[in-house]
Each structure stands twice: as structure tokens, then as C-alpha cells.
Design a protein around this motif. Structure first.
Motif, PDB file in Angstrom:
ATOM      1  N   PRO A  63      -6.208  -7.715  -0.863  1.00  0.00           N
ATOM      2  CA  PRO A  63      -7.450  -7.055  -0.427  1.00  0.00           C
ATOM      3  C   PRO A  63      -8.033  -6.182  -1.535  1.00  0.00           C
ATOM      4  O   PRO A  63      -9.125  -5.640  -1.389  1.00  0.00           O
ATOM      5  CB  PRO A  63      -7.009  -6.192   0.757  1.00  0.00           C
ATOM      6  N   LEU A  64      -7.308  -6.040  -2.621  1.00  0.00           N
ATOM      7  CA  LEU A  64      -7.736  -5.290  -3.813  1.00  0.00           C
ATOM      8  C   LEU A  64      -8.037  -3.836  -3.510  1.00  0.00           C
ATOM      9  O   LEU A  64      -8.883  -3.217  -4.138  1.00  0.00           O
ATOM     10  CB  LEU A  64      -8.957  -5.954  -4.458  1.00  0.00           C
ATOM     11  N   PHE A  65      -7.332  -3.328  -2.518  1.00  0.00           N
ATOM     12  CA  PHE A  65      -7.508  -1.925  -2.207  1.00  0.00           C
ATOM     13  C   PHE A  65      -6.933  -1.089  -3.357  1.00  0.00           C
ATOM     14  O   PHE A  65      -7.541  -0.114  -3.798  1.00  0.00           O
ATOM     15  CB  PHE A  65      -6.801  -1.611  -0.889  1.00  0.00           C
ATOM     16  N   ASP A  66      -5.763  -1.512  -3.857  1.00  0.00           N
ATOM     17  CA  ASP A  66      -5.143  -0.850  -5.017  1.00  0.00           C
ATOM     18  C   ASP A  66      -5.251  -1.786  -6.224  1.00  0.00           C
ATOM     19  O   ASP A  66      -4.278  -1.991  -6.957  1.00  0.00           O
ATOM     20  CB  ASP A  66      -3.687  -0.491  -4.692  1.00  0.00           C
ATOM     21  N   SER A  67      -6.431  -2.354  -6.399  1.00  0.00           N
ATOM     22  CA  SER A  67      -6.722  -3.251  -7.532  1.00  0.00           C
ATOM     23  C   SER A  67      -5.694  -4.364  -7.732  1.00  0.00           C
ATOM     24  O   SER A  67      -5.441  -4.768  -8.865  1.00  0.00           O
ATOM     25  CB  SER A  67      -6.864  -2.454  -8.825  1.00  0.00           C
ATOM     26  N   GLY A  68      -5.075  -4.824  -6.660  1.00  0.00           N
ATOM     27  CA  GLY A  68      -4.155  -5.949  -6.775  1.00  0.00           C
ATOM     28  C   GLY A  68      -2.694  -5.568  -6.635  1.00  0.00           C
ATOM     29  O   GLY A  68      -1.834  -6.435  -6.539  1.00  0.00           O
ATOM     30  N   TYR A  69      -2.410  -4.262  -6.632  1.00  0.00           N
ATOM     31  CA  TYR A  69      -1.025  -3.821  -6.407  1.00  0.00           C
ATOM     32  C   TYR A  69      -0.705  -3.816  -4.904  1.00  0.00           C
ATOM     33  O   TYR A  69       0.315  -3.281  -4.473  1.00  0.00           O
ATOM     34  CB  TYR A  69      -0.763  -2.454  -7.026  1.00  0.00           C
ATOM     35  N   SER A 152       3.952  10.520   0.480  1.00  0.00           N
ATOM     36  CA  SER A 152       3.385   9.377  -0.243  1.00  0.00           C
ATOM     37  C   SER A 152       2.609   9.867  -1.467  1.00  0.00           C
ATOM     38  O   SER A 152       1.999  10.938  -1.445  1.00  0.00           O
ATOM     39  CB  SER A 152       2.460   8.603   0.693  1.00  0.00           C
ATOM     40  N   THR A 153       2.657   9.078  -2.544  1.00  0.00           N
ATOM     41  CA  THR A 153       1.948   9.445  -3.772  1.00  0.00           C
ATOM     42  C   THR A 153       0.439   9.471  -3.555  1.00  0.00           C
ATOM     43  O   THR A 153      -0.274  10.118  -4.300  1.00  0.00           O
ATOM     44  CB  THR A 153       2.161   8.362  -4.859  1.00  0.00           C
ATOM     45  N   TYR A 154      -0.026   8.699  -2.593  1.00  0.00           N
ATOM     46  CA  TYR A 154      -1.475   8.567  -2.435  1.00  0.00           C
ATOM     47  C   TYR A 154      -2.081   9.619  -1.531  1.00  0.00           C
ATOM     48  O   TYR A 154      -3.280   9.687  -1.352  1.00  0.00           O
ATOM     49  CB  TYR A 154      -1.818   7.161  -1.929  1.00  0.00           C
ATOM     50  N   ASN A 155      -1.201  10.401  -0.904  1.00  0.00           N
ATOM     51  CA  ASN A 155      -1.668  11.527  -0.122  1.00  0.00           C
ATOM     52  C   ASN A 155      -2.644  11.157   0.993  1.00  0.00           C
ATOM     53  O   ASN A 155      -3.501  11.945   1.351  1.00  0.00           O
ATOM     54  CB  ASN A 155      -2.327  12.556  -1.062  1.00  0.00           C
ATOM     55  N   ASP A 156      -2.532   9.935   1.525  1.00  0.00           N
ATOM     56  CA  ASP A 156      -3.321   9.675   2.729  1.00  0.00           C
ATOM     57  C   ASP A 156      -2.436  10.070   3.916  1.00  0.00           C
ATOM     58  O   ASP A 156      -1.334  10.595   3.719  1.00  0.00           O
ATOM     59  CB  ASP A 156      -3.803   8.225   2.787  1.00  0.00           C
ATOM     60  N   GLU A 157      -2.861   9.910   5.159  1.00  0.00           N
ATOM     61  CA  GLU A 157      -2.050  10.264   6.342  1.00  0.00           C
ATOM     62  C   GLU A 157      -1.485  11.680   6.195  1.00  0.00           C
ATOM     63  O   GLU A 157      -0.292  11.898   6.443  1.00  0.00           O
ATOM     64  CB  GLU A 157      -0.887   9.271   6.498  1.00  0.00           C
ATOM     65  N   ASN A 158      -2.273  12.608   5.746  1.00  0.00           N
ATOM     66  CA  ASN A 158      -1.828  13.997   5.547  1.00  0.00           C
ATOM     67  C   ASN A 158      -0.630  14.111   4.623  1.00  0.00           C
ATOM     68  O   ASN A 158       0.177  15.026   4.753  1.00  0.00           O
ATOM     69  CB  ASN A 158      -1.472  14.648   6.893  1.00  0.00           C
ATOM     70  N   GLY A 159      -0.462  13.178   3.750  1.00  0.00           N
ATOM     71  CA  GLY A 159       0.624  13.268   2.786  1.00  0.00           C
ATOM     72  C   GLY A 159       1.891  12.552   3.206  1.00  0.00           C
ATOM     73  O   GLY A 159       2.733  12.258   2.382  1.00  0.00           O
ATOM     74  N   SER A 160       2.072  12.286   4.493  1.00  0.00           N
ATOM     75  CA  SER A 160       3.336  11.664   4.924  1.00  0.00           C
ATOM     76  C   SER A 160       3.421  10.226   4.409  1.00  0.00           C
ATOM     77  O   SER A 160       2.413   9.527   4.300  1.00  0.00           O
ATOM     78  CB  SER A 160       3.424  11.647   6.445  1.00  0.00           C
ATOM     79  N   ASP A 384     -10.465   3.923  -7.018  1.00  0.00           N
ATOM     80  CA  ASP A 384      -8.998   4.047  -6.991  1.00  0.00           C
ATOM     81  C   ASP A 384      -8.571   4.859  -5.768  1.00  0.00           C
ATOM     82  O   ASP A 384      -8.972   6.014  -5.611  1.00  0.00           O
ATOM     83  CB  ASP A 384      -8.527   4.746  -8.281  1.00  0.00           C
ATOM     84  N   PRO A 385      -7.706   4.266  -4.914  1.00  0.00           N
ATOM     85  CA  PRO A 385      -7.278   4.987  -3.705  1.00  0.00           C
ATOM     86  C   PRO A 385      -6.609   6.327  -4.009  1.00  0.00           C
ATOM     87  O   PRO A 385      -6.675   7.267  -3.216  1.00  0.00           O
ATOM     88  CB  PRO A 385      -6.293   4.033  -3.033  1.00  0.00           C
ATOM     89  N   MET A 386      -5.998   6.413  -5.193  1.00  0.00           N
ATOM     90  CA  MET A 386      -5.349   7.660  -5.583  1.00  0.00           C
ATOM     91  C   MET A 386      -6.401   8.760  -5.731  1.00  0.00           C
ATOM     92  O   MET A 386      -6.121   9.930  -5.474  1.00  0.00           O
ATOM     93  CB  MET A 386      -4.634   7.446  -6.913  1.00  0.00           C
ATOM     94  N   ARG A 400      -7.534   7.039 -11.369  1.00  0.00           N
ATOM     95  CA  ARG A 400      -7.204   6.317 -12.596  1.00  0.00           C
ATOM     96  C   ARG A 400      -8.355   5.441 -13.071  1.00  0.00           C
ATOM     97  O   ARG A 400      -8.240   4.742 -14.074  1.00  0.00           O
ATOM     98  CB  ARG A 400      -5.941   5.486 -12.366  1.00  0.00           C
ATOM     99  N   ASP A 401      -9.468   5.489 -12.335  1.00  0.00           N
ATOM    100  CA  ASP A 401     -10.619   4.670 -12.725  1.00  0.00           C
ATOM    101  C   ASP A 401     -11.106   4.915 -14.162  1.00  0.00           C
ATOM    102  O   ASP A 401     -11.500   3.966 -14.841  1.00  0.00           O
ATOM    103  CB  ASP A 401     -11.798   4.913 -11.763  1.00  0.00           C
ATOM    104  N   PRO A 402     -11.108   6.161 -14.655  1.00  0.00           N
ATOM    105  CA  PRO A 402     -11.644   6.396 -16.005  1.00  0.00           C
ATOM    106  C   PRO A 402     -11.000   5.536 -17.092  1.00  0.00           C
ATOM    107  O   PRO A 402     -11.641   5.205 -18.084  1.00  0.00           O
ATOM    108  CB  PRO A 402     -11.339   7.885 -16.250  1.00  0.00           C
TER     109      PRO A 402
END
Ligand code: GLC
Ligand code: MG
Length: 568
Positions: A63-69, A152-160, A384-386, A400-402
Motif C-alpha cells: 500500500p506504500l504507506f511506509d514507501s514499500g516497507y 512504537s517508533t511511529y508514535n501512532d495509537e498514542n505511542g503504544s 513519511d508516516p514517521m 525522512r522525506d527530506p
């Protein structure tokens, strides 16, 4: 070491690798996104640079949400990049040119769109235990709460790192984004699936794999809370991760011998802060392992690092390596600020002198050869989701887009990357002046210096010679000496200071000839060719040179080197 006794090496131990971020390299069909045909169209450029191996970041269906990861099918190509026949063409074209290709494999997690996850969520066998599911607990208000404090590294779901799945009525673990559930690597069936993925791509002739996110492979089975005081111990760097690398290595080596194929390049991504853990990746007496990517330049070297510090960081790692083991050098990648932005735009040539002329593999992240800089990306262009997960005020510290913007090929519209004026991330505004075409036509440029270094690095003195780092001029000048019996001596001299420096090399090497030849100079050095006196030559701020001393190294003069450096 004697040149008659140079070690017999595998092709990948000293190969020069070009990392391509497929979305950002070359668009062939005008949708503003890079693709496989685009890469094929640029293979002559890559060959001409002197690159030997290409490392492709993920190109699988996603789905390329994380650019293929976030992979939803590991054994097919995402339509954005092309299809399997484009891939086969790429392999053919690559191999015709004597190049090699390695793919990025992501064993830690898949996309939640992957069939395995969909079936697992519905409790369909044999997929029920393909991911990490747990009940968690219920608080006093009757609300479901996650089983522990893992984040989680991506800090969604309030960090969990846990997300509730309505259908399955359980929590699933995701170290990264909630759309990237962690695979259960304790499940033998999952391991078998991974081997099937290796098989699939090995049969399509790939030359190796980058193994993604190794320290996150395993988590504590008892789901104990992290204390976060020192570092994560229950979700990061578990010994099982290293053991799985040995299994991958054995499996792929067996595949190679069964199929009478050429050996494969395997490399493991890890930002583990423990050198012991990283060294264990290499293997032990009973198991062959997989070398870790060496991120010391990324994690330790900054724009204000002085010569003693750089010497300390690089030398420390080299000295830890077991005898005859090769390392690798990475200045930048898709997860970090570009080297030209991070360490200094004027210092790229000097950095390349180190990364290309130290022993081992060298990695070049696309665009680094022309000193591409990070691109400023506004909130509304952030993908970038991050970055996205942090919101408008903080995204810029995490996105990390830059470092992932389109390759700057020429001064044409969209930098020659695409015929579309809109590209998947905006192009750096400096592309008009900073691009491949301009640098190719200049007498001196980052690109020209890079190419000279690539030619030089093939000399045995760089692949197999001894090394020694020296700090001069109150830590403002870093010298790297490379020597090998019966070869000329080389000195890489880098001015890290803000002012011009007078350099004297006599203290570094006894009986040095009066003059040295300048073989490569950074694009900002005053002079490029000719000779310089050993005891008094000028290097302007940020300039760097490679000097050669024509006398051949005799056994006697190498004595002092042997005591201060290890032998490869
Ligand atoms: C690796 C990749 C990074 C990705 C992450 C999660 O660290 O290098 O780009 O986002 O894994 O898949
Ligand atoms: Mg994991």
C-alpha cells in the motif's frame, strides 16, 4: 601483509554499492514516481560511475504507506514500479553490464493488507499464529487495555506498539506503524515462508539481500514491561535475532552450493548501540553470520567532529573486527539526513575519500555523489508516516522525506527525473545548479572527484593494505595513511577546520620522500595536480587531498604500522 599473500576474497567483501530509493531515482512513465524501467534507463550512468552493486529499497506489492516497507505481497512487484517482467529485464540488463543487484527483505513485519494478516485476523489456519496476538487486560471501567508499555517508533495509537483488532478481539504488536504488524518469527511456518521468499528472488538471479530491521525481530515472550532506564531490552536486540541471521546465512549458502551459484551478498540493518551485539552478527566458531551495516558515520560523526574524535570512532570499530573480516562504510541512507546536510556540504569529497578508501564495502546513497542536500518539505507535502504521526509542529524533526526527494539529473523541468511537473516529493530548489549534467561537464565537481576515488579504491593498497589515522594541527586535520608492502604509500589529508591549514606530514612517516604526488583533490581544493612538499603544504578550509608517495613500501618501514594497526 605481503601483496603475494593477498587474501582470496568474495566479490562482495570490497564491492561498491549504490543504494537506490526506487520512488526517487527515475520515472519512466510520467506518473511522477520512480520505477524499474527508469532504473534500467539510468544503468549506463551507474556503470560509468564505477558502481559494482545496486541495493534496491523495497519494490514489492505494498500500500506504500511506509514507501514499500509495508509489504502486502513479497513475491511480486508493485505496479507503481512495474511488474515481474520489468524486474527480469532489469536483472538481465544489470548482469549484462557486470553489475549486481541486492534486494531489501523485511522479515520483521508485513503490511496489514497482506493476506497472512487478513487470514490471521479471521483466525484461519495455518495463519492464526503468524503475528503477535494477545488478550491484554480489562481496566476497572471495563475497557480493553494493552498488555504492556511497549512503544512504537511511529508514535501512532498514542505511542503504544499494540493495536486492538476488532474482528479478532485481540491486540497485535507493531514496532513500526499500526499498519505494519510484526510477524511472529518464533513460528516455524513463518520462517518457512521467509525461506520461500529468498528462494523466489534467488531463482530470479538476485545477488543478495539487505535484511531490514534486525534488532526488532524478537520480543520477550513473557511480554514484560520495558523499564526504559537504560535501553529497551525486551523488544530490541534479543539474541534470537542474531541466531535467525545465522539461519538465513546457512539457508542461502546452501542454496548457493546446491545451485552451483556465485556467493551472495548479505547485509543486516541494525542501529544496535552495542558493538558486542553487532560483532555477533558476523558469526562465531560454529555459525557463519551476516555483517551489520556500519552506521558509525551516521550515528557518530557530526559537522563539528574533530580529527581525534573521528579517528577514535572509526579506529575503534576497525580494531574490534575479527582478523580478516571486512566491514563497510555508509555515509547516508533513506532513514537519515543526507551526509552533505548533516556533516557539511563542502566536506562530501573528504568523506568520500574516507568511505571509499578505507578497507571493505562502500555504500553510496543515490545523489550523494553530487552532494545532494536535504530538501525542505512542507507539512502538506509530507508523506513519511514517521513525520505524519507527529503532527504539524513536530513533523520536521522526524520526517525522512527530506532525504528521499527525486534525483537531480539535469536543469530541465523536474530535474530530468520525470516528465511530470508534479513529483512524488518536491524536488530540491537547488537542482538548477546542482545536478549530474552540470557536474559531469565541469572540470572539477563532487562527481568528478567521486569517480577518481572509485578508480583508486580498486588498488590492493586500499582493499588489503594497513591503515593508520593521525590527527594534526590541533585536531583540525585528519590524516589516513594506507600502506602495503611493494606499493606506494597513500595519505588522505582532510582539513576539518574553518581556516586554511599548513600541513606537515614528516611526523607521520619516517624517511618520507621530499615531495608527494597529488592524485585526487576535493573540488574545493586550490590545486588538483602536481607535487606538494612533505613538510609544508596548504589546505584551504574543508579541502581534502589524496597524496601518493612514490617509494615502494619496504618491509622495514612497515614495522611501525604493524604495531598500530591491524592487518586485513
Ligand atoms: C527500516 C527501514 C525504514 C523503515 C523501517 C520499518 O529501518 O530502513 O525505512 O521505515 O525499517 O520498516
Ligand atoms: Mg519484531
Amino acid at each position: 601483509m605481503d601483496n603475494e599473500e593477498l587474501a582470496d576474497r568474495e566479490w562482495w567483501e570490497t564491492t561498491l554499492i549504490y543504494q537506490i530509493w526506487p520512488r526517487g531515482f527515475q520515472d519512466s512513465d510520467g506518473d511522477g514516481e520512480g520505477d524499474l524501467k527508469g532504473i534500467i534507463n539510468r544503468l549506463d550512468y551507474i556503470t560509468n560511475l564505477g558502481i559494482e552493486t545496486i541495493c534496491l529499497n523495497p519494490i514489492y506489492v505494498s500500500p506504500l504507506f511506509d514507501s514499500g516497507y509495508d509489504v502486502s505481497n513479497y513475491t511480486d512487484i508493485d505496479p507503481l514500479f512495474g511488474n515481474l517482467s520489468d524486474f527480469d529485464n532489469l536483472m538481465q540488463e544489470v548482469h549484462n553490464r557486470g553489475l549486481k543487484v541486492i534486494l531489501d527483505v523485511i522479515p520483521n513485519h508485513s503490511s496489514d493488507q497482506h493476506e497472512w494478516f487478513q487470514l490471521s485476523a479471521r483466525n484461519v489456519q495455518p495463519y492464526i499464529d503468524y503475528y503477535i496476538w494477545t488478550n491484554g487486560s480489562i481496566d476497572k471501567n471495563g475497557k480493553n487495555i494493552p498488555p504492556n508499555n511497549w512503544i512504537s517508533t511511529y508514535n501512532d495509537e498514542n505511542g503504544s506498539a499494540w493495536s486492538w483488532h476488532d474482528k479478532r478481539q485481540q491486540w497485535y504488536y507493531h514496532k513500526f506503524h499500526s499498519s505494519q504488524p510484526d510477524l511472529n518469527l518464533r513460528n516455524e511456518k513463518v520462517i518457512k515462508e521467509l525461506m520461500g521468499i529468498f528462494d523466489f528472488w534467488l531463482k530470479r538471479n538476485v545477488d543478495g539481500f539487505r535484511i531490514n530491521a534486525v534488532p526488532y525481530f524478537f520480543e520477550d515472550e513473557a511480554l514484560r514491561n520495558e523499564s526504559f532506564v537504560k535501553k529497551d531490552i525486551y523488544t530490541f536486540g534479543l539474541p534470537e535475532s542474531t541466531a535467525l541471521l545465522y539461519i538465513f546465512r546457512e539457508y542461502i549458502d546452501n542454496w548457493v552450493s546446491r545451485n552451483n551459484a556465485t556467493s551472495k551478498l548479505l547485509i543486516a540493518e541494525s542501529y544496535d548501540i552495542s558493538d558486542d551485539n553487532l560483532l555477533a552478527y558476523y558469526g562465531n566458531n560454529t555459525h557463519k553470520g551476516i555483517a551489520p551495516l556500519n552506521f558509525k558515520f551516521i550515528t557518530h560523526i557530526h559537522n563539528n567532529s574533530n580529527a581525534t574524535y573521528i579517528k577514535h570512532i572509526l579506529e575503534k570499530w576497525l580494531k574490534l573486527l575479527p582478523k580478516n573480516i571486512m566491514t563497510n562504510w555508509v555515509l547516508s541512507n533513506h532513514d537519515n539526513s543526507r551526509a552533505a546536510s548533516r556533516i557539511g556540504f563542502n566536506r562530501i569529497d573528504g568523506l568520500h575519500m574516507l568511505s571509499l578508501l578505507l578497507p571493505g564495502q562502500a555504500y553510496t546513497y543515490y545523489g550523494e555523489e553530487i552532494a545532494m542536500l536535504d530538501t525542505k518539505i512542507f507539512w502538506n507535502s509530507t508523506i513519511d508516516p514517521m513525520g505524519c504521526a507527529r503532527g504539524i509542529n513536530e513533523y520536521k524533526y522526524f520526517s525522512r522525506d527530506p532525504a528521499r526527494t527525486p534525483m537531480q539529473w539535469s536543469s530541465k523541468s523536474s530535474a530530468g527525473f520525470s516528465i511530470n511537473e508534479t513529483t512524488y516529493l518536491p524536488i530540491h530548489l537547488n537542482y538548477i545548479n546542482r545536478n549530474v549534467e552540470i557536474q559531469r561537464n565541469r572540470i572539477r565537481s563532487n562527481l568528478k572527484t567521486y569517480k577518481q576515488l572509485v578508480i583508486l579504491r580498486k588498488q590492493p593498497v586500499f582493499t588489503d593494505g594497513d591503515y593508520e589515522f593521525v590527527s594534526l594541527n590541533n585536531d583540525r586535520v585528519l590524516v589516513l595513511k594506507r600502506s602495503l608492502k611493494n606499493y606506494p604509500l597513500y595519505f588522505i589529508v582532510i582539513n576539518l577546520g574553518l581556516r586554511q591549514e599548513k600541513v606537515n606530514l614528516t611526523s607521520i612517516h619516517a624517511n618520507l620522500k621530499n615531495t608527494l604526488n597529488m592524485v585526487v583533490a576535493s573540488s574545493n581544493a586550490i590545486r588538483v595536480t602536481g607535487t606538494v612538499p612533505r613538510d609544508n603544504f596548504i589546505l584551504t578550509a574543508n579541502a581534502a587531498v589524496v597524496l601518493k608517495s612514490n617509494e615502494k613500501q619496504e618491509q622495514t618501514t612497515t614495522e611501525s604500522i604493524i604495531t598500530t594497526s591491524i592487518c586485513f
